[in-house]
Design an enzyme around this catalytic site. Structure first.
Site, short mmCIF file in Angstrom:
data_model
loop_
_atom_site.label_atom_id
_atom_site.label_comp_id
_atom_site.label_asym_id
_atom_site.label_seq_id
_atom_site.Cartn_x
_atom_site.Cartn_y
_atom_site.Cartn_z
N VAL A 1 -3.80 2.62 0.41
CA VAL A 1 -4.42 2.06 -0.80
C VAL A 1 -3.36 1.25 -1.56
CG1 VAL A 1 -5.40 2.70 -3.05
CG2 VAL A 1 -6.10 3.93 -0.99
N THR B 1 0.82 -1.20 0.00
CA THR B 1 0.00 0.00 0.00
C THR B 1 0.86 1.26 0.00
OG1 THR B 1 -0.16 0.08 2.42
CG2 THR B 1 -1.84 -1.18 1.24
N ASP B 2 0.24 2.36 -0.39
CA ASP B 2 0.92 3.65 -0.39
C ASP B 2 0.62 4.38 0.92
OD1 ASP B 2 -1.66 4.68 -0.64
OD2 ASP B 2 -1.44 5.13 -2.77
N GLN B 3 1.01 5.62 1.00
CA GLN B 3 0.84 6.41 2.22
C GLN B 3 -0.64 6.57 2.60
OE1 GLN B 3 2.68 10.26 1.99
NE2 GLN B 3 2.69 10.54 4.20
N MET B 4 -1.52 6.41 1.63
CA MET B 4 -2.96 6.55 1.89
C MET B 4 -3.60 5.23 2.31
SD MET B 4 -3.87 8.99 -1.38
CE MET B 4 -2.94 7.98 -2.53
#
Length: 136
Positions: A20, A15-18
């Site tokens: 997601v 996942t990314d920083q969000m």
């Protein structure tokens, strides 16, 4: 038509920083599901490599519809809609979450190639024999 479902749980590192799933991580999901698709036929990529056949990806598309998030249990549906008649095989893949919402759709084209000479070839006869009943 031959379809199989493979489940993959989203790991934090994907996942990314969000929170997601990062867009490029769908491609390893697709690859894992294609590996399971062929395994469910009673065949494997390793079997084909022993026969001197490799299957490089030559074209890949993904359309993102909704986000997948950390710890989601994803179902990747892999479908072969047409029996290959030449050197190429086209997979259609869909990613669903546990609510059965469609998150992403992909289309991946691979070629059957002789590993030794890197020349296009046809699907191995053994694999064709297994698949043919699904298309008659």
């Amino acid at each position: 038509m031959y379809t199989s479902d493979t489940q993959i749980r989203v790991r934090y590192a994907e996942t990314d920083q969000m929170g997601v799933v990062y867009h490029s991580n769908y491609f390893p999901y697709f690859e894992a599901a294609r590996g399971e698709w062929i395994r469910q036929l009673g065949f494997s990529y390793a079997d084909m490599e022993k026969m001197g056949i490799i299957m490089p990806v030559v074209d890949v598309h993904c359309r993102y519809l909704r986000p997948a998030k950390y710890d989601d249990l994803l179902t990747i549906r892999t479908t072969l809609k047409e029996l290959p008649v030449h050197h190429k095989i086209e997979f259609h893949q869909e990613v669903f979450n546990e609510k059965e919402e469609l998150l992403a759709v992909g289309k991946i084209i691979l070629y059957f190639m002789e590993a030794r000479h890197m020349k296009k070839t046809q699907m191995p006869a053994e694999m064709m024999e297994i698949l043919q009943p699904y298309f008659s």
